[in-house]
Design a protein around this motif. Structure first.
Motif, PDB file in Angstrom:
ATOM      1  N   VAL A  55      -2.302  44.614  87.306  1.00 13.63           N
ATOM      2  CA  VAL A  55      -3.842  44.523  87.912  1.00 13.63           C
ATOM      3  C   VAL A  55      -3.899  45.621  89.019  1.00 13.63           C
ATOM      4  CG1 VAL A  55      -3.261  42.683  89.770  1.00 13.63           C
ATOM      5  CG2 VAL A  55      -5.745  43.069  89.060  1.00 13.63           C
ATOM      6  N   ASP A  56      -4.993  46.431  88.903  1.00  9.29           N
ATOM      7  CA  ASP A  56      -5.396  47.427  90.105  1.00  9.29           C
ATOM      8  C   ASP A  56      -6.460  46.948  90.794  1.00  9.29           C
ATOM      9  OD1 ASP A  56      -5.071  50.152  91.231  1.00  9.29           O
ATOM     10  OD2 ASP A  56      -6.500  50.619  90.013  1.00  9.29           O
ATOM     11  N   LEU A  57      -5.898  46.790  92.004  1.00 13.04           N
ATOM     12  CA  LEU A  57      -7.133  45.995  92.762  1.00 13.04           C
ATOM     13  C   LEU A  57      -8.195  47.058  93.466  1.00 13.04           C
ATOM     14  CD1 LEU A  57      -4.542  43.864  94.786  1.00 13.04           C
ATOM     15  CD2 LEU A  57      -5.989  43.261  93.018  1.00 13.04           C
ATOM     16  N   ASP A 112     -14.507  40.007  94.382  1.00 11.20           N
ATOM     17  CA  ASP A 112     -13.789  40.398  95.856  1.00 11.20           C
ATOM     18  C   ASP A 112     -12.072  40.015  95.746  1.00 11.20           C
ATOM     19  OD1 ASP A 112     -12.997  40.022  98.491  1.00 11.20           O
ATOM     20  OD2 ASP A 112     -15.309  39.977  98.899  1.00 11.20           O
ATOM     21  N   LEU A 113     -11.640  40.965  96.598  1.00 11.19           N
ATOM     22  CA  LEU A 113      -9.945  40.718  96.259  1.00 11.19           C
ATOM     23  C   LEU A 113      -9.620  39.317  96.843  1.00 11.19           C
ATOM     24  CD1 LEU A 113      -8.631  44.199  97.152  1.00 11.19           C
ATOM     25  CD2 LEU A 113      -9.589  43.321  95.069  1.00 11.19           C
ATOM     26  N   GLY A 131      -7.881  50.914  98.634  1.00 11.17           N
ATOM     27  CA  GLY A 131      -8.963  49.780  98.229  1.00 11.17           C
ATOM     28  C   GLY A 131      -8.486  48.387  98.914  1.00 11.17           C
ATOM     29  N   PHE A 132      -7.066  47.979  98.776  1.00 10.85           N
ATOM     30  CA  PHE A 132      -6.745  46.423  99.399  1.00 10.85           C
ATOM     31  C   PHE A 132      -7.434  46.403 100.969  1.00 10.85           C
ATOM     32  CE2 PHE A 132      -3.929  43.756 101.537  1.00 10.85           C
ATOM     33  CZ  PHE A 132      -3.875  42.885 100.767  1.00 10.85           C
ATOM     34  N   SER A 140      -7.101  38.133 100.591  1.00 18.40           N
ATOM     35  CA  SER A 140      -6.689  38.951  99.768  1.00 18.40           C
ATOM     36  C   SER A 140      -5.082  38.782  99.583  1.00 18.40           C
ATOM     37  CB  SER A 140      -6.893  40.500 100.061  1.00 18.40           C
ATOM     38  OG  SER A 140      -8.287  40.495 100.326  1.00 18.40           O
ATOM     39  N   LEU A 141      -4.591  38.838 100.694  1.00 16.03           N
ATOM     40  CA  LEU A 141      -2.888  38.688 100.511  1.00 16.03           C
ATOM     41  C   LEU A 141      -2.496  37.429  99.712  1.00 16.03           C
ATOM     42  CD1 LEU A 141      -0.823  40.474 101.485  1.00 16.03           C
ATOM     43  CD2 LEU A 141      -0.316  39.174 103.524  1.00 16.03           C
ATOM     44  N   SER A 142      -3.332  36.220 100.216  1.00 19.51           N
ATOM     45  CA  SER A 142      -3.064  35.012  99.582  1.00 19.51           C
ATOM     46  C   SER A 142      -3.289  34.747  97.862  1.00 19.51           C
ATOM     47  CB  SER A 142      -3.963  33.757 100.064  1.00 19.51           C
ATOM     48  OG  SER A 142      -3.545  33.847 101.424  1.00 19.51           O
TER      49      SER A 142
END
Ligand SMILES: C[S@@+](CC[C@H](N)C(=O)[O-])C[C@H]1O[C@@H](n2cnc3c(N)ncnc32)[C@H](O)[C@@H]1O
Length: 320
Positions: A55-57, A112-113, A131-132, A140-142
């Motif tokens: 996956v590319d975020l 949304d991430l 991006g992240f 987003s980390l979770s």
């Protein structure tokens, strides 16, 4: 296939939609010179096993997802690749994007991430290039942890407050904002549009003169910038509008100036977002600690340099 979770567009996401739909390939052009980070991405994706899911975020128009797709093809990995972004992206619909690897990527926009439309433990590798860090970090980390398989690997390239890319963008934003101030080129163009569209046509020559004078001043002040800098592009567009006033239908003239004005405002929004996204080394350390607390391990970061200039941070981690 993803669970459907579509996010409502915001001014921020629409500024990116505008950018990606106009055909830009990626956003690695902020240091006033292009640089290539492809070789390091190739290395990362080469570690994927047979049938890997990647996956590319915050993928944009898929610059990094494309590299994954090329590695997939070259190494016969039979991987599947997904790119997500909260802009309404559609890279495969852009003209002149006939590259075969692009056609093998699934792109999901309006995402949304911090709220990914995937089931738990789906992916082996996750990537993100500038991006992240735009998304809300803790959510987003979770989500990243949730959608990765045990052992899943992460590589993120992150904007740094130290370094060339950030400094160039600070300067660009300052210049772009100055064009929006009262008495500057954009408000003057808007005044010209109003005059063209009204019965007060006698005002037109006066406004044309003021714009020409302003353009001359700005060109003298910023003449040493690269020609593609927004300020210089704005100068040449402004001069074209000065010459076209009264020669094209008023409605067309007004619509074009409105479009230009929206473009400049979207540009300043994107640059502002980029600057807010940039991380200090202390914040990178905090990211490592946050990741290790929620089930990642060996989280680490280093300065990412191109031609001896820092262009960002590279962050690695893996799910326990
Ligand atoms: C600087 S661009 C990088 C795009 C791409 N990775 C590249 O290298 O070309 C930042 C991207 O982050 C996306 N973005 C910003 N906030 C986001 C969020 N909360 N969730 C998902 N994507 C987001 C923007 O839409 C934009 O496409």
């Amino acid at each position: 296939m993803p669970d459907k979770k579509t996010h409502q567009p915001s001014a921020k996401s629409m500024s990116w939609t505008r950018y990606w739909r106009s055909g830009f390939r990626d956003t690695c052009f902020f240091a006033d010179k292009t640089f290539s980070v492809a070789a390091d991405w190739r290395n990362f994706f080469s570690s994927a096993g047979k049938g890997a899911k990647i996956v590319d975020l915050a993928t944009g128009n898929g610059a990094v997802a494309m590299i994954a797709a090329q590695v997939n093809r070259d190494l016969h990995l039979e991987a599947s690749i997904v790119g997500v972004d909260f802009a309404d992206i559609a890279p495969q619909e852009l003209p002149a994007t006939t590259e075969e690897p692009l056609q093998n990527i699934t792109f999901i926009g309006n995402t949304d991430l911090a709220d990914l439309p995937f089931q738990d433990a789906q992916f082996d590798l996750a990537s993100s290039q500038f991006g992240f860090e735009y998304a809300e970090q803790s959510g987003s980390l979770s989500e990243l942890k949730r959608v990765l398989k045990p052992g899943g690997q992460v590589r993120l390239l992150i904007h740094a407050t130290e370094g060339a890319v950030h400094e160039a963008s600070v300067q660009r934003l300052r210049r772009a904002r100055s064009m929006l101030e009262s008495g500057q080129i954009l408000p003057l163009l808007e005044e010209l549009a109003k005059a063209v569209n009204s019965s007060a046509k006698t005002r037109i020559p006066k406004i044309q003169k003021r714009i020409t004078t302003k353009v001359g001043q700005v060109q003298r002040k910023f003449g040493q910038l690269p020609k593609d800098d927004l300020v210089l592009e704005l100068c040449s567009e402004a001069q074209m509008f000065v010459n076209a006033a009264g020669k094209v239908p008023a409605s067309e003239f007004v619509a074009k100036i409105r479009h230009l004005s929206e473009e400049v405002r979207a540009y300043t929004l994107r640059l502002h977002a980029m600057q807010s996204a940039a991380r200090t080394s202390v914040q990178m350390q905090a990211l490592c600690e946050a990741a290790n607390t929620i089930g990642f391990q060996q989280s680490r970061f280093t300065a990412y340099n191109v031609e001896d200039q820092q262009v960002g941070w590279v962050f690695h981690t893996q799910v326990i």
